[in-house]
Design a protein around this motif. Structure first.
Motif, PDB file in Angstrom:
ATOM      1  N   LYS A 142       0.829  -1.207   0.000  1.00  0.00           N
ATOM      2  CA  LYS A 142       0.000   0.000   0.000  1.00  0.00           C
ATOM      3  C   LYS A 142       0.861   1.253   0.000  1.00  0.00           C
ATOM      4  O   LYS A 142       2.024   1.242   0.421  1.00  0.00           O
ATOM      5  CB  LYS A 142      -0.934   0.013   1.207  1.00  0.00           C
ATOM      6  CG  LYS A 142      -0.235   0.036   2.555  1.00  0.00           C
ATOM      7  CD  LYS A 142      -1.262  -0.024   3.679  1.00  0.00           C
ATOM      8  CE  LYS A 142      -0.596  -0.002   5.051  1.00  0.00           C
ATOM      9  NZ  LYS A 142      -1.584  -0.107   6.156  1.00  0.00           N
ATOM     10  N   ARG A 143       0.279   2.324  -0.485  1.00  0.00           N
ATOM     11  CA  ARG A 143       0.919   3.627  -0.492  1.00  0.00           C
ATOM     12  C   ARG A 143       0.848   4.261   0.901  1.00  0.00           C
ATOM     13  O   ARG A 143      -0.122   4.081   1.628  1.00  0.00           O
ATOM     14  CB  ARG A 143       0.232   4.554  -1.493  1.00  0.00           C
ATOM     15  CG  ARG A 143       0.509   4.218  -2.948  1.00  0.00           C
ATOM     16  CD  ARG A 143       1.760   4.911  -3.432  1.00  0.00           C
ATOM     17  NE  ARG A 143       2.004   4.670  -4.845  1.00  0.00           N
ATOM     18  CZ  ARG A 143       2.916   5.325  -5.566  1.00  0.00           C
ATOM     19  NH1 ARG A 143       3.650   6.267  -5.011  1.00  0.00           N
ATOM     20  NH2 ARG A 143       3.088   5.041  -6.832  1.00  0.00           N
ATOM     21  N   THR A 144       1.919   5.001   1.246  1.00  0.00           N
ATOM     22  CA  THR A 144       1.952   5.776   2.475  1.00  0.00           C
ATOM     23  C   THR A 144       2.271   7.222   2.120  1.00  0.00           C
ATOM     24  O   THR A 144       2.453   7.564   0.934  1.00  0.00           O
ATOM     25  CB  THR A 144       3.016   5.237   3.439  1.00  0.00           C
ATOM     26  OG1 THR A 144       4.320   5.450   2.864  1.00  0.00           O
ATOM     27  CG2 THR A 144       2.823   3.743   3.687  1.00  0.00           C
ATOM     28  N   ASP A 145       2.392   8.068   3.122  1.00  0.00           N
ATOM     29  CA  ASP A 145       2.721   9.475   2.870  1.00  0.00           C
ATOM     30  C   ASP A 145       4.114   9.641   2.264  1.00  0.00           C
ATOM     31  O   ASP A 145       4.378  10.612   1.558  1.00  0.00           O
ATOM     32  CB  ASP A 145       2.632  10.283   4.175  1.00  0.00           C
ATOM     33  CG  ASP A 145       1.200  10.426   4.670  1.00  0.00           C
ATOM     34  OD1 ASP A 145       0.285  10.250   3.836  1.00  0.00           O
ATOM     35  OD2 ASP A 145       1.012  10.685   5.868  1.00  0.00           O
ATOM     36  N   THR A 146       5.004   8.680   2.546  1.00  0.00           N
ATOM     37  CA  THR A 146       6.389   8.804   2.077  1.00  0.00           C
ATOM     38  C   THR A 146       6.762   7.799   0.994  1.00  0.00           C
ATOM     39  O   THR A 146       7.844   7.890   0.426  1.00  0.00           O
ATOM     40  CB  THR A 146       7.369   8.637   3.251  1.00  0.00           C
ATOM     41  OG1 THR A 146       7.148   7.352   3.871  1.00  0.00           O
ATOM     42  CG2 THR A 146       7.179   9.749   4.272  1.00  0.00           C
TER      43      THR A 146
ATOM     44  N   GLU B 222       4.545   0.621   1.593  1.00  0.00           N
ATOM     45  CA  GLU B 222       4.704  -0.296   2.730  1.00  0.00           C
ATOM     46  C   GLU B 222       4.286  -1.692   2.304  1.00  0.00           C
ATOM     47  O   GLU B 222       3.226  -1.876   1.687  1.00  0.00           O
ATOM     48  CB  GLU B 222       3.850   0.162   3.912  1.00  0.00           C
ATOM     49  CG  GLU B 222       3.971  -0.760   5.126  1.00  0.00           C
ATOM     50  CD  GLU B 222       3.097  -0.299   6.286  1.00  0.00           C
ATOM     51  OE1 GLU B 222       3.542   0.603   7.029  1.00  0.00           O
ATOM     52  OE2 GLU B 222       1.959  -0.829   6.411  1.00  0.00           O
TER      53      GLU B 222
ATOM     54  N   THR C 184       9.437  -0.933   4.322  1.00  0.00           N
ATOM     55  CA  THR C 184       9.001   0.285   3.640  1.00  0.00           C
ATOM     56  C   THR C 184      10.091   0.765   2.697  1.00  0.00           C
ATOM     57  O   THR C 184      11.276   0.428   2.856  1.00  0.00           O
ATOM     58  CB  THR C 184       8.681   1.408   4.646  1.00  0.00           C
ATOM     59  OG1 THR C 184       9.864   1.703   5.412  1.00  0.00           O
ATOM     60  CG2 THR C 184       7.555   1.009   5.581  1.00  0.00           C
TER      61      THR C 184
ATOM     62  N   ASP D 184      10.924   4.534   0.419  1.00  0.00           N
ATOM     63  CA  ASP D 184      10.499   5.887   0.048  1.00  0.00           C
ATOM     64  C   ASP D 184      10.496   6.038  -1.472  1.00  0.00           C
ATOM     65  O   ASP D 184      11.503   5.741  -2.135  1.00  0.00           O
ATOM     66  CB  ASP D 184      11.438   6.934   0.658  1.00  0.00           C
ATOM     67  CG  ASP D 184      11.312   6.994   2.173  1.00  0.00           C
ATOM     68  OD1 ASP D 184      10.324   6.472   2.714  1.00  0.00           O
ATOM     69  OD2 ASP D 184      12.221   7.569   2.824  1.00  0.00           O
TER      70      ASP D 184
ATOM     71  N   LYS E 202       5.464  10.464  -4.819  1.00  0.00           N
ATOM     72  CA  LYS E 202       4.025  10.200  -4.907  1.00  0.00           C
ATOM     73  C   LYS E 202       3.528  10.102  -6.349  1.00  0.00           C
ATOM     74  O   LYS E 202       2.536   9.432  -6.630  1.00  0.00           O
ATOM     75  CB  LYS E 202       3.257  11.299  -4.171  1.00  0.00           C
ATOM     76  CG  LYS E 202       3.434  11.263  -2.655  1.00  0.00           C
ATOM     77  CD  LYS E 202       2.592  12.331  -1.985  1.00  0.00           C
ATOM     78  CE  LYS E 202       2.744  12.277  -0.467  1.00  0.00           C
ATOM     79  NZ  LYS E 202       1.926  13.307   0.215  1.00  0.00           N
ATOM     80  N   ASP E 203       4.216  10.800  -7.269  1.00  0.00           N
ATOM     81  CA  ASP E 203       3.715  10.858  -8.641  1.00  0.00           C
ATOM     82  C   ASP E 203       4.263   9.751  -9.540  1.00  0.00           C
ATOM     83  O   ASP E 203       3.959   9.718 -10.735  1.00  0.00           O
ATOM     84  CB  ASP E 203       4.025  12.222  -9.264  1.00  0.00           C
ATOM     85  CG  ASP E 203       5.526  12.504  -9.297  1.00  0.00           C
ATOM     86  OD1 ASP E 203       6.279  11.835  -8.548  1.00  0.00           O
ATOM     87  OD2 ASP E 203       5.948  13.397 -10.049  1.00  0.00           O
TER      88      ASP E 203
END
Length: 314
Positions: free
Chosen positions: A219-223, A226, A281, A283, A286-287
């Motif tokens: 899944k996507r996280t803020d950074t 994960e 995780t 990093d 996001k794009d």
């Protein structure tokens, strides 16, 4: 005559093929133009091994020749590659004049890259302060004139990763790049699909002592991303399975994730008949989309096989 007769058969066959080709009875297949930008019908597409291609040739802020590169693994095996440390690349101009290029960042960042995949950068720096390192070469005071070529010495390993003998499969070669052929339309990360190579979310990967590893969730996280991993131990004895913290490679061609030796990371101990869970995780911007995981799994004592897991929908 008994010796000459078998030798005449292939010679005659070759002559017949040439005659038929000249008269139009043998059709040579057309080169596929949908080749992800690696060229059509030249030596670049026919070479097997590690391949480098220039994606940009310009002048740096300091006035030096700057050459951005993409590297492609065509060894037909999983492979990690790097330029020979402290050895300059060599720029050869069309007139034969040569210049040493001391700034060389050509590497997979320590990671094994899947066969048929290409990349243009990796995570460098430190684990605490990672940074993106693009793959490039700079030649102080040089200019790229027509006919210029760049060459660099590299070493690479293929197949399984052996923690106790890291250079067991090491080989050396020279990469050559034609600077007159700059590719601006490359697609990442897959160039040459390999049948059966790519796993999907939920697939079971069998490791050491028949312990099975599964990517249960991504899944996507803020950074970044994960991953939730599960290791099931079907045996009657406790078993530990080393799994290298996996990097990801997406549509921007950057291999994200600071390299850690899979044989040195802690291995969760799984009780008989039980499942152990943990998360990792990485990093990523996001794009950026279209990611594939490159995970190293212990399949023998400190011997690691690598697997690709498709999470391109995340």
């Amino acid at each position: 005559m008994s010796i000459l007769k078998p030798l005449l058969i292939p010679v005659v066959a070759c002559i017949l093929v040439l005659i038929l080709a000249a008269t139009g009875y043998v059709v040579v297949p057309a080169c596929d133009p949908n080749d992800h930008g690696w060229g059509c019908g030249d030596d670049t597409t026919l070479t097997k091994g590690w391949i480098a291609l220039a994606t940009n040739v310009d002048t740096s802020a300091a006035g030096d020749l700057h050459i951005d590169l993409t590297i492609l693994n065509e060894t037909a095996e999983w492979s990690a590659m790097q330029a020979v440390p402290a050895k300059p690349a060599v720029l050869k101009a069309g007139d034969g004049q040569t210049t040493n290029c001391d700034t060389v960042f050509v590497s997979t960042g320590g990671h094994y890259l899947a066969p048929g995949f290409q990349m243009k950068g990796y995570t460098a720096g430190t684990q605490a302060e990672p940074e993106t390192q693009l793959i490039y070469v700079e030649c102080k005071g040089a200019k790229a004139v027509p006919g210029s070529k760049l060459s660099m010495d590299v070493s690479y390993v293929t197949g399984q990763y052996n923690y106790y003998d890291k250079t067991a499969t090491e080989a050396s070669t020279k990469l050559e790049v034609d600077l007159d052929k700059v590719a601006t339309d490359l697609k990442y990360p897959i160039v040459t699909p390999v049948e059966g190579l790519i796993q999907k979310l939920g697939d079971k990967i069998t490791g050491l002592n028949e312990v099975t590893l599964t990517l249960a969730d991504a899944k996507r996280t803020d950074t970044g991303l994960e991953f939730q991993w599960q290791a099931f131990n079907p045996s009657e004895y406790p078993s530990a399975l080393h799994v290298g913290p996996p990097p990801v490679l997406g549509e921007d061609g950057i291999l994200y994730g600071f390299y850690q030796d899979p044989g040195s990371v802690s291995a969760p101990l799984t009780s008989p008949g039980k499942t152990t869970e943990w998360t990792t995780t990485v990093d990523v911007p996001k794009d950026v989309k279209g990611f594939y995981i490159m995970v190293s799994v212990e399949t023998g004592t400190r011997l690691f096989d690598s697997y690709v897991i498709d999470i391109s929908d995340k």
